[in-house]
Design a protein around this motif. Structure first.
Motif, PDB file in Angstrom:
ATOM      1  N   ARG A 175       5.463   8.089  -0.416  1.00  0.00           N
ATOM      2  CA  ARG A 175       4.910   6.729  -0.377  1.00  0.00           C
ATOM      3  C   ARG A 175       5.491   6.024   0.828  1.00  0.00           C
ATOM      4  O   ARG A 175       6.663   6.181   1.154  1.00  0.00           O
ATOM      5  CB  ARG A 175       5.287   5.943  -1.634  1.00  0.00           C
ATOM      6  CG  ARG A 175       4.689   6.493  -2.882  1.00  0.00           C
ATOM      7  CD  ARG A 175       5.049   5.639  -4.044  1.00  0.00           C
ATOM      8  NE  ARG A 175       4.571   6.275  -5.267  1.00  0.00           N
ATOM      9  CZ  ARG A 175       4.629   5.723  -6.439  1.00  0.00           C
ATOM     10  NH1 ARG A 175       5.147   4.527  -6.560  1.00  0.00           N
ATOM     11  NH2 ARG A 175       4.177   6.341  -7.493  1.00  0.00           N
ATOM     12  N   ILE A 176       4.662   5.231   1.450  1.00  0.00           N
ATOM     13  CA  ILE A 176       5.126   4.412   2.563  1.00  0.00           C
ATOM     14  C   ILE A 176       5.014   2.959   2.135  1.00  0.00           C
ATOM     15  O   ILE A 176       3.965   2.522   1.677  1.00  0.00           O
ATOM     16  CB  ILE A 176       4.288   4.679   3.844  1.00  0.00           C
ATOM     17  CG1 ILE A 176       4.478   6.122   4.279  1.00  0.00           C
ATOM     18  CG2 ILE A 176       4.675   3.707   4.951  1.00  0.00           C
ATOM     19  CD1 ILE A 176       3.641   6.546   5.449  1.00  0.00           C
ATOM     20  N   GLN A 177       6.108   2.248   2.270  1.00  0.00           N
ATOM     21  CA  GLN A 177       6.121   0.836   1.918  1.00  0.00           C
ATOM     22  C   GLN A 177       6.042   0.000   3.187  1.00  0.00           C
ATOM     23  O   GLN A 177       6.654   0.340   4.189  1.00  0.00           O
ATOM     24  CB  GLN A 177       7.387   0.483   1.148  1.00  0.00           C
ATOM     25  CG  GLN A 177       7.457   1.171  -0.206  1.00  0.00           C
ATOM     26  CD  GLN A 177       8.716   0.784  -0.944  1.00  0.00           C
ATOM     27  OE1 GLN A 177       9.797   0.789  -0.393  1.00  0.00           O
ATOM     28  NE2 GLN A 177       8.569   0.437  -2.211  1.00  0.00           N
ATOM     29  N   VAL A 178       5.310  -1.085   3.097  1.00  0.00           N
ATOM     30  CA  VAL A 178       5.134  -1.986   4.236  1.00  0.00           C
ATOM     31  C   VAL A 178       5.696  -3.354   3.853  1.00  0.00           C
ATOM     32  O   VAL A 178       5.416  -3.866   2.772  1.00  0.00           O
ATOM     33  CB  VAL A 178       3.627  -2.103   4.608  1.00  0.00           C
ATOM     34  CG1 VAL A 178       3.449  -3.057   5.775  1.00  0.00           C
ATOM     35  CG2 VAL A 178       3.061  -0.731   4.900  1.00  0.00           C
ATOM     36  N   PHE A 179       6.520  -3.905   4.747  1.00  0.00           N
ATOM     37  CA  PHE A 179       7.147  -5.196   4.504  1.00  0.00           C
ATOM     38  C   PHE A 179       6.871  -6.122   5.679  1.00  0.00           C
ATOM     39  O   PHE A 179       6.858  -5.674   6.825  1.00  0.00           O
ATOM     40  CB  PHE A 179       8.663  -5.058   4.371  1.00  0.00           C
ATOM     41  CG  PHE A 179       9.101  -4.126   3.272  1.00  0.00           C
ATOM     42  CD1 PHE A 179       9.185  -4.579   1.976  1.00  0.00           C
ATOM     43  CD2 PHE A 179       9.405  -2.802   3.535  1.00  0.00           C
ATOM     44  CE1 PHE A 179       9.579  -3.731   0.957  1.00  0.00           C
ATOM     45  CE2 PHE A 179       9.805  -1.944   2.532  1.00  0.00           C
ATOM     46  CZ  PHE A 179       9.888  -2.412   1.237  1.00  0.00           C
ATOM     47  N   PRO A 180       6.693  -7.416   5.420  1.00  0.00           N
ATOM     48  CA  PRO A 180       6.574  -8.342   6.551  1.00  0.00           C
ATOM     49  C   PRO A 180       7.915  -8.446   7.276  1.00  0.00           C
ATOM     50  O   PRO A 180       8.981  -8.299   6.650  1.00  0.00           O
ATOM     51  CB  PRO A 180       6.191  -9.672   5.905  1.00  0.00           C
ATOM     52  CG  PRO A 180       6.521  -9.531   4.459  1.00  0.00           C
ATOM     53  CD  PRO A 180       6.564  -8.075   4.145  1.00  0.00           C
ATOM     54  N   LYS A 181       7.862  -8.624   8.571  1.00  0.00           N
ATOM     55  CA  LYS A 181       9.095  -8.771   9.333  1.00  0.00           C
ATOM     56  C   LYS A 181       9.761 -10.087   8.985  1.00  0.00           C
ATOM     57  O   LYS A 181       9.081 -11.090   8.738  1.00  0.00           O
ATOM     58  CB  LYS A 181       8.813  -8.744  10.840  1.00  0.00           C
ATOM     59  CG  LYS A 181       8.380  -7.408  11.326  1.00  0.00           C
ATOM     60  CD  LYS A 181       8.145  -7.450  12.826  1.00  0.00           C
ATOM     61  CE  LYS A 181       7.613  -6.120  13.304  1.00  0.00           C
ATOM     62  NZ  LYS A 181       7.325  -6.134  14.720  1.00  0.00           N
ATOM     63  N   ALA A 182      11.080 -10.082   8.975  1.00  0.00           N
ATOM     64  CA  ALA A 182      11.828 -11.313   8.729  1.00  0.00           C
ATOM     65  C   ALA A 182      11.617 -12.247   9.906  1.00  0.00           C
ATOM     66  O   ALA A 182      11.574 -11.819  11.063  1.00  0.00           O
ATOM     67  CB  ALA A 182      13.312 -11.015   8.548  1.00  0.00           C
ATOM     68  N   ALA A 183      11.497 -13.520   9.603  1.00  0.00           N
ATOM     69  CA  ALA A 183      11.253 -14.509  10.665  1.00  0.00           C
ATOM     70  C   ALA A 183      12.516 -14.823  11.428  1.00  0.00           C
ATOM     71  O   ALA A 183      13.589 -14.606  11.086  1.00  0.00           O
ATOM     72  CB  ALA A 183      10.681 -15.791  10.058  1.00  0.00           C
TER      73      ALA A 183
END
Length: 100
Positions: A92-100
């Protein structure tokens, strides 16, 4: 006499960024490296010789040798996922928003 004035710079979470790759290529290399490490760990956990791993994964010993040597350029993400599936692992590949 030893010089105790060594300085160390902590690495990023993605070492490929530290090596000068652009963000996109570094992300792909990191994913490939992580998948390769998982496959290497699986093969080592079985205590298989190169030939045994090749037979189980339906690959040539030459390819498994590349894998175990960490030759990342020899494998793309899809090939590594296929080998992990043959090893009975789910990927599984998880995608996260980049930290601001």
């Amino acid at each position: 006499m030893m010089n105790n004035d060594l300085t160390f710079t902590p690495a990023n979470e993605n070492i490929f960024l530290d090596l000068g790759f652009d963000r996109e290529e570094a992300s792909c290399l990191k994913i490939r490296a992580d998948l390769m490490l998982d496959l290497q760990a699986f093969i080592r956990s079985k205590d298989w010789a190169i030939e045994e791993a090749a037979h189980f994964l339906n690959e040539t010993p030459f390819r498994i040798n590349h894998l175990m040597s960490g030759e990342i350029d020899e494998f793309d993400i899809e090939q590594l996922i296929t080998l992990l599936e043959k090893a009975g692992m789910e990927t599984r590949i998880q995608v996260f928003p980049k930290a601001a």
